[in-house]
Design an enzyme around this catalytic site. Structure first.
Site, PDB file in Angstrom:
ATOM      1  N   SER A 180       0.809  -1.220   0.000  1.00  0.00           N
ATOM      2  CA  SER A 180       0.000   0.000   0.000  1.00  0.00           C
ATOM      3  C   SER A 180       0.841   1.268   0.000  1.00  0.00           C
ATOM      4  O   SER A 180       0.361   2.336  -0.377  1.00  0.00           O
ATOM      5  CB  SER A 180      -0.943   0.004   1.202  1.00  0.00           C
ATOM      6  OG  SER A 180      -0.219  -0.150   2.414  1.00  0.00           O
ATOM      7  N   ASP A 433      -3.259   5.672  11.726  1.00  0.00           N
ATOM      8  CA  ASP A 433      -2.366   5.389  10.608  1.00  0.00           C
ATOM      9  C   ASP A 433      -1.154   6.310  10.709  1.00  0.00           C
ATOM     10  O   ASP A 433      -1.203   7.472  10.305  1.00  0.00           O
ATOM     11  CB  ASP A 433      -3.085   5.610   9.278  1.00  0.00           C
ATOM     12  CG  ASP A 433      -2.225   5.219   8.075  1.00  0.00           C
ATOM     13  OD1 ASP A 433      -1.035   4.893   8.274  1.00  0.00           O
ATOM     14  OD2 ASP A 433      -2.744   5.255   6.938  1.00  0.00           O
ATOM     15  N   HIS A 436       1.257   5.354   6.519  1.00  0.00           N
ATOM     16  CA  HIS A 436       1.037   5.960   5.210  1.00  0.00           C
ATOM     17  C   HIS A 436       1.130   7.477   5.325  1.00  0.00           C
ATOM     18  O   HIS A 436       1.277   8.019   6.408  1.00  0.00           O
ATOM     19  CB  HIS A 436      -0.324   5.531   4.658  1.00  0.00           C
ATOM     20  CG  HIS A 436      -0.447   4.050   4.472  1.00  0.00           C
ATOM     21  ND1 HIS A 436      -0.991   3.214   5.448  1.00  0.00           N
ATOM     22  CD2 HIS A 436      -0.095   3.245   3.447  1.00  0.00           C
ATOM     23  CE1 HIS A 436      -0.950   1.953   5.025  1.00  0.00           C
ATOM     24  NE2 HIS A 436      -0.407   1.948   3.811  1.00  0.00           N
TER      25      HIS A 436
END
Length: 466
Positions: A180, A433, A436
């Site tokens: 990702s 998160d 990312h």
């Protein structure tokens, strides 16, 4: 009356004194030359003298010209005047620095600075960015993280020039391969290019595919979290459902089409802590998050970090030896996370980080450093196996991005208004998160560096003029 001094005796005395003076002068001159020579030979090694002998060719010629213009008297001053000596040494160092500038640019040694102009796009002008990276759309209140840019110390890194990228990649294909984080970088690239041309979506469930008609540029993305062949089917005494990684077999999902690419971008590593079993030559050599029967423990030698190194070498070597591949492979180094007081699933947080860390404030995470080193080792091992006309480049962003704890979504990973306070049955807050990157945000810098690498390869290794 004083007795007159004979003229002959006066002449003889005068002649004797003259001879004596000459003899004394010769002795003194001999002593001076001997002393001066001894001082010259015994001079410390860090003085100006070694520069004449150990400096680069351009430094020697520069100093030779300096000496010939100023004459012998000035050379003596260089030997004995410390203040002037320092000035000459600085001048020589400047010549050496200029020579180093011409040999290339260190894109990864620099600093973060605030750019008031802001990013090239917004979350409202890019319709394809993932909701989980849409920090402003998910309610993040601050925006300063969008404005910090990377500046190398010894060269320029221009803002991404979308038109220039499309021109360089005219008629070519760029493929992103990885997890990702690779998707994060690809979407950043698409968002930037979207501002000058809307691409055609020609992808499917198996792979993403975008086409820019003006210059016939194609962008692909393959999901490949480990870069090697993996399966959940039963193997030996390991049951169905457990991921098995064949560390010495490249992932067929990208090997089919990736060799047809002109630029390959690899980015992965964050799935190795997940449950899996490692195989080499169809033999189980290690596990992660899974316990084998006791009698098989003696054969387990491969850890998750070692598996990362082996898989990196396997995937890159497959491209470096492929008979039909002659493109440019760029490896994005391990992307650092910034979880504090826990992991992603145990309450780890990066809430409230609004600007980059200052020098000396970085907290070193051992796992990040090990993964970076293992990936780097795998990369250089693969370069030794190069047999085709392709090129391998390491885009080493790890150290610079240790400073960007402010660039992650944190709790702003979805538009749920209760995302910060809503807790699970275990009493822990919802996962954040801190891996990312928000978009716009620091990840856009990856594509600025990538464009400079592509430019150097396609136009020649010279200082940027984008």
């Amino acid at each position: 009356m004083a007795k007159a001094f004979p003229r002959e005796k006066y002449a003889n005395l005068k002649y004797g004194r003259l001879v004596s003076s000459i003899a004394i002068s010769v002795v003194l001159l001999t002593v001076f030359v001997t002393w001066d020579s001894w001082m010259l030979l015994s001079r410390p090694s860090n003085s100006i003298i070694p520069i004449y002998f150990y400096g680069a060719a351009d430094v020697s010629s520069d100093l030779d010209a300096f000496v010939s213009q100023e004459g012998d008297d000035h050379v003596a001053k260089v030997d004995h005047d410390d203040e002037h000596e320092s000035e000459v040494e600085v001048s020589a160092e400047e010549v050496i620095d200029q020579s180093a500038d011409n040999s290339g640019c260190d894109l990864y040694n620099g600093e973060w600075y605030y750019d008031s102009e802001g990013p090239l796009y917004t979350n409202n002008t890019c319709p394809i960015l993932s909701q989980t990276q849409n920090c402003q759309g998910n309610g993040r209140p601050d925006k300063e993280y969008e404005n910090w840019r990377w500046r190398p110390f010894n060269c320029e890194l221009p803002k991404f020039n979308a038109t220039k990228f499309l021109e360089l990649m005219s008629g070519k294909t760029i493929t992103f391969v990885g997890d990702s984080v690779a998707r994060n970088q690809m979407e950043s690239l698409l968002c930037i290019l979207w501002q000058v041309e809307v691409p055609q979506n020609k992808g499917n469930r198996r792979m993403q595919r975008w086409h820019f008609r003006s210059k016939s540029v194609t962008i692909l993305r393959f999901w490949s979290a480990w870069l090697v062949h993996h399966t959940t089917e039963p193997f030996s005494y390991v049951p169905d459902g457990i991921t098995k990684l064949h560390l010495d077999v490249p992932d067929e999902t990208f090997m089919e089409l990736a060799p047809k690419s002109d630029v390959l971008v690899f980015s992965n590593g964050h799935w190795f802590p997940k449950q899996s079993v490692y195989l080499l030559n169809n033999k189980i050599v290690g596990t992660q998050g899974y316990t084998l029967p006791v009698k098989h423990h003696q054969s387990l030698k491969i850890t998750d970090t070692e598996a990362y190194k082996i898989s990196t070498e396997t995937a890159l070597a497959a491209m470096a030896t492929h008979s039909n591949y002659s493109g440019l492979t760029i490896v994005t180094s391990f992307s650092p996370d910034h979880y504090e007081k826990g992991a992603w699933n145990t309450g780890g947080s990066c809430t409230g980080k609004v600007r980059p860390l200052l020098p000396g404030q970085v907290v070193e995470y051992e796992y990040t450093n090990i993964m970076h080193d293992k990936q780097e080792t795998g990369f250089y091992q693969a370069t030794k196996r190069l047999t085709n006309r392709s090129k391998l480049k390491l885009m080493d962003i790890t150290e610079a991005f240790k400073y960007r704890h402010d660039g992650h979504p944190g709790p702003y990973r979805n538009p749920d208004p209760n995302k910060i306070t809503k807790r699970g049955r275990n009493g822990l807050p919802p996962p954040q998160d801190c891996l990312h990157w928000c978009m716009p945000g620091p990840v856009d810098t990856w594509n600025e560096i990538m464009l400079e690498i592509i430019r150097q390869e396609f136009e020649g290794n010279k200082k940027s003029a984008l």
